[in-house]
Design a protein around this motif. Structure first.
Motif, PDB file in Angstrom:
ATOM      1  N   PRO A  87       0.810  -1.216   0.000  1.00  0.00           N
ATOM      2  CA  PRO A  87       0.000   0.000   0.000  1.00  0.00           C
ATOM      3  C   PRO A  87       0.849   1.274   0.000  1.00  0.00           C
ATOM      4  O   PRO A  87       0.451   2.284  -0.612  1.00  0.00           O
ATOM      5  N   GLU A  88       2.007   1.223   0.635  1.00  0.00           N
ATOM      6  CA  GLU A  88       2.866   2.409   0.679  1.00  0.00           C
ATOM      7  C   GLU A  88       3.531   2.708  -0.660  1.00  0.00           C
ATOM      8  O   GLU A  88       4.203   3.742  -0.808  1.00  0.00           O
ATOM      9  N   ASP A  89       3.358   1.844  -1.637  1.00  0.00           N
ATOM     10  CA  ASP A  89       3.835   2.138  -2.988  1.00  0.00           C
ATOM     11  C   ASP A  89       2.839   2.999  -3.773  1.00  0.00           C
ATOM     12  O   ASP A  89       3.142   3.439  -4.888  1.00  0.00           O
ATOM     13  N   THR A  90       1.692   3.226  -3.193  1.00  0.00           N
ATOM     14  CA  THR A  90       0.681   4.046  -3.852  1.00  0.00           C
ATOM     15  C   THR A  90       1.202   5.463  -4.063  1.00  0.00           C
ATOM     16  O   THR A  90       1.639   6.123  -3.120  1.00  0.00           O
ATOM     17  N   ALA A  91       1.155   5.911  -5.303  1.00  0.00           N
ATOM     18  CA  ALA A  91       1.687   7.232  -5.648  1.00  0.00           C
ATOM     19  C   ALA A  91       1.455   7.487  -7.137  1.00  0.00           C
ATOM     20  O   ALA A  91       1.057   6.576  -7.880  1.00  0.00           O
ATOM     21  N   VAL A  92       1.733   8.701  -7.529  1.00  0.00           N
ATOM     22  CA  VAL A  92       1.829   9.004  -8.952  1.00  0.00           C
ATOM     23  C   VAL A  92       3.287   8.776  -9.350  1.00  0.00           C
ATOM     24  O   VAL A  92       4.199   9.314  -8.714  1.00  0.00           O
ATOM     25  N   TYR A  93       3.483   7.961 -10.372  1.00  0.00           N
ATOM     26  CA  TYR A  93       4.829   7.623 -10.823  1.00  0.00           C
ATOM     27  C   TYR A  93       5.155   8.437 -12.077  1.00  0.00           C
ATOM     28  O   TYR A  93       4.362   8.483 -13.023  1.00  0.00           O
ATOM     29  N   TYR A  94       6.333   9.042 -12.055  1.00  0.00           N
ATOM     30  CA  TYR A  94       6.764   9.911 -13.147  1.00  0.00           C
ATOM     31  C   TYR A  94       8.007   9.346 -13.828  1.00  0.00           C
ATOM     32  O   TYR A  94       8.988   8.985 -13.159  1.00  0.00           O
ATOM     33  N   CYS A  95       7.952   9.311 -15.115  1.00  0.00           N
ATOM     34  CA  CYS A  95       9.134   8.973 -15.903  1.00  0.00           C
ATOM     35  C   CYS A  95      10.031  10.207 -15.998  1.00  0.00           C
ATOM     36  O   CYS A  95       9.530  11.343 -16.129  1.00  0.00           O
ATOM     37  N   ASN A  96      11.316   9.990 -15.931  1.00  0.00           N
ATOM     38  CA  ASN A  96      12.273  11.101 -15.997  1.00  0.00           C
ATOM     39  C   ASN A  96      13.485  10.680 -16.833  1.00  0.00           C
ATOM     40  O   ASN A  96      13.975   9.560 -16.682  1.00  0.00           O
ATOM     41  N   VAL A  97      13.928  11.565 -17.691  1.00  0.00           N
ATOM     42  CA  VAL A  97      15.188  11.341 -18.384  1.00  0.00           C
ATOM     43  C   VAL A  97      16.011  12.625 -18.293  1.00  0.00           C
ATOM     44  O   VAL A  97      15.477  13.718 -18.124  1.00  0.00           O
ATOM     45  N   ALA A  98      17.321  12.459 -18.375  1.00  0.00           N
ATOM     46  CA  ALA A  98      18.229  13.596 -18.388  1.00  0.00           C
ATOM     47  C   ALA A  98      19.197  13.421 -19.554  1.00  0.00           C
ATOM     48  O   ALA A  98      19.665  12.307 -19.810  1.00  0.00           O
ATOM     49  N   ASP A  99      19.466  14.528 -20.224  1.00  0.00           N
ATOM     50  CA  ASP A  99      20.348  14.440 -21.383  1.00  0.00           C
ATOM     51  C   ASP A  99      21.796  14.749 -20.986  1.00  0.00           C
ATOM     52  O   ASP A  99      22.115  14.939 -19.821  1.00  0.00           O
ATOM     53  N   PHE A 100      22.646  14.798 -21.981  1.00  0.00           N
ATOM     54  CA  PHE A 100      24.074  14.999 -21.748  1.00  0.00           C
ATOM     55  C   PHE A 100      24.357  16.306 -21.009  1.00  0.00           C
ATOM     56  O   PHE A 100      25.331  16.414 -20.267  1.00  0.00           O
ATOM     57  N   TRP A 101      23.488  17.284 -21.199  1.00  0.00           N
ATOM     58  CA  TRP A 101      23.676  18.583 -20.560  1.00  0.00           C
ATOM     59  C   TRP A 101      22.907  18.668 -19.235  1.00  0.00           C
ATOM     60  O   TRP A 101      22.718  19.741 -18.696  1.00  0.00           O
ATOM     61  N   ALA A 102      22.476  17.520 -18.749  1.00  0.00           N
ATOM     62  CA  ALA A 102      21.786  17.406 -17.463  1.00  0.00           C
ATOM     63  C   ALA A 102      20.424  18.088 -17.454  1.00  0.00           C
ATOM     64  O   ALA A 102      19.912  18.455 -16.387  1.00  0.00           O
ATOM     65  N   ARG A 103      19.841  18.270 -18.609  1.00  0.00           N
ATOM     66  CA  ARG A 103      18.500  18.845 -18.668  1.00  0.00           C
ATOM     67  C   ARG A 103      17.470  17.745 -18.389  1.00  0.00           C
ATOM     68  O   ARG A 103      17.500  16.704 -19.043  1.00  0.00           O
ATOM     69  N   PRO A 104      16.593  17.968 -17.416  1.00  0.00           N
ATOM     70  CA  PRO A 104      15.599  16.941 -17.089  1.00  0.00           C
ATOM     71  C   PRO A 104      14.332  17.084 -17.920  1.00  0.00           C
ATOM     72  O   PRO A 104      13.927  18.181 -18.266  1.00  0.00           O
ATOM     73  N   TYR A 105      13.738  15.958 -18.205  1.00  0.00           N
ATOM     74  CA  TYR A 105      12.449  15.900 -18.891  1.00  0.00           C
ATOM     75  C   TYR A 105      11.543  14.991 -18.077  1.00  0.00           C
ATOM     76  O   TYR A 105      11.985  13.941 -17.596  1.00  0.00           O
ATOM     77  N   TRP A 106      10.287  15.386 -17.944  1.00  0.00           N
ATOM     78  CA  TRP A 106       9.346  14.647 -17.107  1.00  0.00           C
ATOM     79  C   TRP A 106       8.117  14.235 -17.902  1.00  0.00           C
ATOM     80  O   TRP A 106       7.633  14.974 -18.761  1.00  0.00           O
ATOM     81  N   GLY A 107       7.616  13.068 -17.548  1.00  0.00           N
ATOM     82  CA  GLY A 107       6.327  12.652 -18.056  1.00  0.00           C
ATOM     83  C   GLY A 107       5.221  13.272 -17.227  1.00  0.00           C
ATOM     84  O   GLY A 107       5.485  13.937 -16.216  1.00  0.00           O
ATOM     85  N   GLN A 108       3.989  13.032 -17.638  1.00  0.00           N
ATOM     86  CA  GLN A 108       2.851  13.629 -16.936  1.00  0.00           C
ATOM     87  C   GLN A 108       2.443  12.826 -15.708  1.00  0.00           C
ATOM     88  O   GLN A 108       1.685  13.332 -14.881  1.00  0.00           O
ATOM     89  N   GLY A 109       2.948  11.631 -15.578  1.00  0.00           N
ATOM     90  CA  GLY A 109       2.657  10.821 -14.402  1.00  0.00           C
ATOM     91  C   GLY A 109       1.560   9.806 -14.642  1.00  0.00           C
ATOM     92  O   GLY A 109       0.634  10.042 -15.426  1.00  0.00           O
ATOM     93  N   THR A 110       1.682   8.686 -13.957  1.00  0.00           N
ATOM     94  CA  THR A 110       0.661   7.646 -14.022  1.00  0.00           C
ATOM     95  C   THR A 110       0.372   7.167 -12.593  1.00  0.00           C
ATOM     96  O   THR A 110       1.292   6.953 -11.804  1.00  0.00           O
ATOM     97  N   GLN A 111      -0.895   7.028 -12.278  1.00  0.00           N
ATOM     98  CA  GLN A 111      -1.296   6.670 -10.916  1.00  0.00           C
ATOM     99  C   GLN A 111      -1.140   5.171 -10.680  1.00  0.00           C
ATOM    100  O   GLN A 111      -1.603   4.351 -11.479  1.00  0.00           O
ATOM    101  N   VAL A 112      -0.508   4.840  -9.574  1.00  0.00           N
ATOM    102  CA  VAL A 112      -0.432   3.454  -9.098  1.00  0.00           C
ATOM    103  C   VAL A 112      -1.091   3.410  -7.726  1.00  0.00           C
ATOM    104  O   VAL A 112      -0.689   4.147  -6.817  1.00  0.00           O
ATOM    105  N   THR A 113      -2.099   2.579  -7.599  1.00  0.00           N
ATOM    106  CA  THR A 113      -2.814   2.432  -6.338  1.00  0.00           C
ATOM    107  C   THR A 113      -2.765   0.977  -5.910  1.00  0.00           C
ATOM    108  O   THR A 113      -3.155   0.087  -6.664  1.00  0.00           O
ATOM    109  N   VAL A 114      -2.251   0.765  -4.704  1.00  0.00           N
ATOM    110  CA  VAL A 114      -2.167  -0.588  -4.149  1.00  0.00           C
ATOM    111  C   VAL A 114      -3.143  -0.673  -2.982  1.00  0.00           C
ATOM    112  O   VAL A 114      -2.948  -0.041  -1.940  1.00  0.00           O
ATOM    113  N   SER A 115      -4.192  -1.421  -3.188  1.00  0.00           N
ATOM    114  CA  SER A 115      -5.252  -1.483  -2.182  1.00  0.00           C
ATOM    115  C   SER A 115      -6.063  -2.751  -2.364  1.00  0.00           C
ATOM    116  O   SER A 115      -6.247  -3.243  -3.477  1.00  0.00           O
ATOM    117  N   SER A 116      -6.558  -3.256  -1.237  1.00  0.00           N
ATOM    118  CA  SER A 116      -7.428  -4.425  -1.296  1.00  0.00           C
ATOM    119  C   SER A 116      -8.888  -3.988  -1.350  1.00  0.00           C
ATOM    120  O   SER A 116      -9.793  -4.828  -1.427  1.00  0.00           O
TER     121      SER A 116
END
Length: 116
Positions: A87-116
């Protein structure tokens, strides 16, 4: 223009598995690191896993032994295989990449919900 497209989030029961994928646009060149971060409600965004172009991998202590990150340089994709989810893994997960110049790029996020 979507540069990072995430997929694979959803609802899963504790102990279950999910696979997150991120497709990176070819407009982003010279990618060095690819990874996943997550942000739970009321908490700061945190690193989950990261993989360098040379294959060096870093995992958060909380996911070691349960999550596996991989990347396909030919397809410009990064994947996070999540197992034994809690359950503590529940969060919005974001993809991230960084290029050679250390510039970050982010995805919009995807929800992961762990629950019974």
């Amino acid at each position: 223009q979507v540069q990072l497209a995430e997929s694979g989030g959803g609802l899963v029961q504790p102990g279950g598995s999910l696979r997150l994928s991120c497709a990176v646009s070819t407009t982003i060149s010279s990618i060095v690191t690819m990874g996943w971060y997550r942000q739970a409600p009321g908490k700061e965004r945190e690193l989950v896993a990261r993989i360098s172009s040379g294959g060096t991998i870093i995992y958060a202590d909380s996911v070691k032994g349960r999550f596996v990150i991989s990347r396909d340089n030919a397809k410009n994709t990064v994947t996070l295989q999540m197992s034994s989810l809690k359950p503590e893994d529940t969060a919005v997960y974001y993809c991230n990449v960084a290029d050679f110049w250390a510039r970050p790029y982010w995805g919009q996020g995807t929800q992961v919900t762990v629950s019974s």
